[in-house]
Design a protein around this motif. Sequence first.
Motif, PDB file in Angstrom:
ATOM      1  N   LYS A  17      14.923   3.421  44.347  1.00 31.88           N
ATOM      2  CA  LYS A  17      16.119   4.132  43.879  1.00 31.88           C
ATOM      3  C   LYS A  17      17.021   4.465  45.068  1.00 31.88           C
ATOM      4  CE  LYS A  17      17.712   8.447  41.816  1.00 31.88           C
ATOM      5  NZ  LYS A  17      17.361   9.795  41.357  1.00 31.88           N
ATOM      6  N   THR A  18      16.438   4.962  46.148  1.00 34.46           N
ATOM      7  CA  THR A  18      17.214   5.291  47.347  1.00 34.46           C
ATOM      8  C   THR A  18      17.879   4.041  47.913  1.00 34.46           C
ATOM      9  OG1 THR A  18      15.753   7.141  47.859  1.00 34.46           O
ATOM     10  CG2 THR A  18      17.075   6.265  49.668  1.00 34.46           C
ATOM     11  N   MET A  19      17.140   2.946  47.961  1.00 34.56           N
ATOM     12  CA  MET A  19      17.706   1.679  48.444  1.00 34.56           C
ATOM     13  C   MET A  19      18.816   1.194  47.515  1.00 34.56           C
ATOM     14  SD  MET A  19      16.192   0.576  51.316  1.00 34.56           S
ATOM     15  CE  MET A  19      16.045  -1.231  51.360  1.00 34.56           C
ATOM     16  N   ALA A  20      18.623   1.353  46.198  1.00 37.64           N
ATOM     17  CA  ALA A  20      19.628   0.924  45.224  1.00 37.64           C
ATOM     18  C   ALA A  20      20.946   1.653  45.442  1.00 37.64           C
ATOM     19  CB  ALA A  20      19.119   1.160  43.803  1.00 37.64           C
ATOM     20  N   GLU A  21      20.861   2.934  45.732  1.00 36.71           N
ATOM     21  CA  GLU A  21      22.076   3.711  45.959  1.00 36.71           C
ATOM     22  C   GLU A  21      22.788   3.258  47.228  1.00 36.71           C
ATOM     23  OE1 GLU A  21      20.329   7.579  45.670  1.00 36.71           O
ATOM     24  OE2 GLU A  21      20.605   7.670  43.478  1.00 36.71           O
ATOM     25  N   ALA A  22      22.010   2.851  48.244  1.00 37.61           N
ATOM     26  CA  ALA A  22      22.625   2.317  49.465  1.00 37.61           C
ATOM     27  C   ALA A  22      23.261   0.954  49.213  1.00 37.61           C
ATOM     28  CB  ALA A  22      21.577   2.219  50.576  1.00 37.61           C
ATOM     29  N   VAL A  23      22.597   0.097  48.435  1.00 38.21           N
ATOM     30  CA  VAL A  23      23.177  -1.208  48.068  1.00 38.21           C
ATOM     31  C   VAL A  23      24.503  -0.991  47.342  1.00 38.21           C
ATOM     32  CG1 VAL A  23      22.893  -3.220  46.566  1.00 38.21           C
ATOM     33  CG2 VAL A  23      20.973  -2.451  47.977  1.00 38.21           C
ATOM     34  N   ALA A  24      24.503  -0.052  46.409  1.00 35.13           N
ATOM     35  CA  ALA A  24      25.722   0.242  45.642  1.00 35.13           C
ATOM     36  C   ALA A  24      26.833   0.766  46.539  1.00 35.13           C
ATOM     37  CB  ALA A  24      25.410   1.261  44.554  1.00 35.13           C
ATOM     38  N   GLU A  25      26.459   1.574  47.509  1.00 32.10           N
ATOM     39  CA  GLU A  25      27.429   2.098  48.478  1.00 32.10           C
ATOM     40  C   GLU A  25      28.109   0.949  49.225  1.00 32.10           C
ATOM     41  OE1 GLU A  25      26.848   4.942  52.288  1.00 32.10           O
ATOM     42  OE2 GLU A  25      25.533   5.421  50.590  1.00 32.10           O
ATOM     43  N   GLY A  26      27.299  -0.018  49.653  1.00 32.39           N
ATOM     44  CA  GLY A  26      27.853  -1.168  50.366  1.00 32.39           C
ATOM     45  C   GLY A  26      28.776  -1.990  49.496  1.00 32.39           C
ATOM     46  N   ALA A  27      28.373  -2.233  48.246  1.00 28.51           N
ATOM     47  CA  ALA A  27      29.205  -3.017  47.335  1.00 28.51           C
ATOM     48  C   ALA A  27      30.525  -2.302  47.051  1.00 28.51           C
ATOM     49  CB  ALA A  27      28.449  -3.281  46.034  1.00 28.51           C
ATOM     50  N   ALA A  28      30.468  -0.987  46.882  1.00 26.24           N
ATOM     51  CA  ALA A  28      31.681  -0.208  46.627  1.00 26.24           C
ATOM     52  C   ALA A  28      32.613  -0.242  47.839  1.00 26.24           C
ATOM     53  CB  ALA A  28      31.320   1.226  46.263  1.00 26.24           C
ATOM     54  N   ALA A  29      32.028  -0.272  49.039  1.00 27.09           N
ATOM     55  CA  ALA A  29      32.834  -0.331  50.258  1.00 27.09           C
ATOM     56  C   ALA A  29      33.623  -1.634  50.347  1.00 27.09           C
ATOM     57  CB  ALA A  29      31.942  -0.163  51.488  1.00 27.09           C
ATOM     58  N   ALA A  30      33.155  -2.663  49.632  1.00 29.19           N
ATOM     59  CA  ALA A  30      33.871  -3.946  49.598  1.00 29.19           C
ATOM     60  C   ALA A  30      34.941  -3.959  48.505  1.00 29.19           C
ATOM     61  CB  ALA A  30      32.887  -5.090  49.376  1.00 29.19           C
ATOM     62  N   GLY A  31      35.116  -2.836  47.819  1.00 31.17           N
ATOM     63  CA  GLY A  31      36.135  -2.731  46.784  1.00 31.17           C
ATOM     64  C   GLY A  31      35.662  -3.062  45.381  1.00 31.17           C
ATOM     65  N   ALA A  32      34.354  -3.271  45.218  1.00 32.54           N
ATOM     66  CA  ALA A  32      33.823  -3.618  43.898  1.00 32.54           C
ATOM     67  C   ALA A  32      33.657  -2.374  43.024  1.00 32.54           C
ATOM     68  CB  ALA A  32      32.475  -4.319  44.046  1.00 32.54           C
ATOM     69  N   THR A  33      33.691  -2.591  41.724  1.00 35.53           N
ATOM     70  CA  THR A  33      33.276  -1.581  40.761  1.00 35.53           C
ATOM     71  C   THR A  33      31.774  -1.746  40.582  1.00 35.53           C
ATOM     72  OG1 THR A  33      35.390  -1.634  39.600  1.00 35.53           O
ATOM     73  CG2 THR A  33      33.500  -0.767  38.388  1.00 35.53           C
ATOM     74  N   VAL A  34      31.016  -0.687  40.793  1.00 40.11           N
ATOM     75  CA  VAL A  34      29.561  -0.799  40.847  1.00 40.11           C
ATOM     76  C   VAL A  34      28.910   0.131  39.822  1.00 40.11           C
ATOM     77  CG1 VAL A  34      27.519  -0.717  42.331  1.00 40.11           C
ATOM     78  CG2 VAL A  34      29.764  -1.218  43.330  1.00 40.11           C
ATOM     79  N   ASP A  35      27.951  -0.419  39.083  1.00 40.06           N
ATOM     80  CA  ASP A  35      27.093   0.377  38.209  1.00 40.06           C
ATOM     81  C   ASP A  35      25.662   0.264  38.713  1.00 40.06           C
ATOM     82  OD1 ASP A  35      29.146   1.136  36.462  1.00 40.06           O
ATOM     83  OD2 ASP A  35      28.885  -0.667  35.241  1.00 40.06           O
ATOM     84  N   ILE A  36      24.948   1.375  38.678  1.00 42.16           N
ATOM     85  CA  ILE A  36      23.520   1.390  38.990  1.00 42.16           C
ATOM     86  C   ILE A  36      22.777   1.664  37.689  1.00 42.16           C
ATOM     87  CG2 ILE A  36      21.670   2.391  40.368  1.00 42.16           C
ATOM     88  CD1 ILE A  36      23.772   3.473  42.292  1.00 42.16           C
ATOM     89  N   LYS A  37      21.868   0.770  37.329  1.00 44.08           N
ATOM     90  CA  LYS A  37      21.066   0.957  36.129  1.00 44.08           C
ATOM     91  C   LYS A  37      19.604   0.650  36.444  1.00 44.08           C
ATOM     92  CE  LYS A  37      24.816  -0.119  32.904  1.00 44.08           C
ATOM     93  NZ  LYS A  37      25.222  -0.898  31.692  1.00 44.08           N
ATOM     94  N   ARG A  38      18.715   1.247  35.669  1.00 36.17           N
ATOM     95  CA  ARG A  38      17.282   1.027  35.876  1.00 36.17           C
ATOM     96  C   ARG A  38      16.704   0.314  34.655  1.00 36.17           C
ATOM     97  NH1 ARG A  38      14.721   5.093  32.885  1.00 36.17           N
ATOM     98  NH2 ARG A  38      16.210   6.676  32.180  1.00 36.17           N
TER      99      ARG A  38
END
Length: 200
Positions: A17-38
Amino acid sequence: MTTKVLVLYYSSYGHIKTMAEAVAEGAAAAGATVDIKRVPETAPAEVVAAAGFVTDHSHPEAQPADLAEYDAIIVGTPTRYGNPASQMASFWDRTGGLWAQGKLIGKVGGAFTSSATQHGGNEATLLSMHKTLLHHGLVIVGLPYAFAGQMTLDAIAGGSPYGATTIAAGDGSRQPSEVELDGARFQGRHIAEIAGKLSA
């Protein structure tokens, strides 16, 4: 159009979960719209309680049909003997309808994982997850050596050209390090950027 990225994960104890939030942070930094789901928990409630799995979930459950809505899908799962956790495998076992219709062909995919030890099957798990994504026609993107953190010899650190990784220790006491989280952010950004170029 804005690139849409799904970070799809399963986490027993919170490391992924912690890693997923970091992955999402990186994707958002590239200008993407990001959803995190489990993905849904499949272990019986008594097993979840006895093992002390995390049950306080801050991200919604995904359904297989959700996957078709995204330009990129980044999958996070713990390592189980060099394979994805059964919860993640079970979720993908339900995607036959998407496969039959070719709904995921041409999307960008990647994976990240964790294991108890440095040599506990991280790379095998990533490659196993890649096989599933390839069957669906996704274009696989890993964690290139442009992320120099994965080459450090100064400390124990996860990281692989196949995807970001972390090491949790046998008792789960070790949390993702800053180097490992940076790797996750790098991979998220890298995948989002490539997905943006492919969907332009």
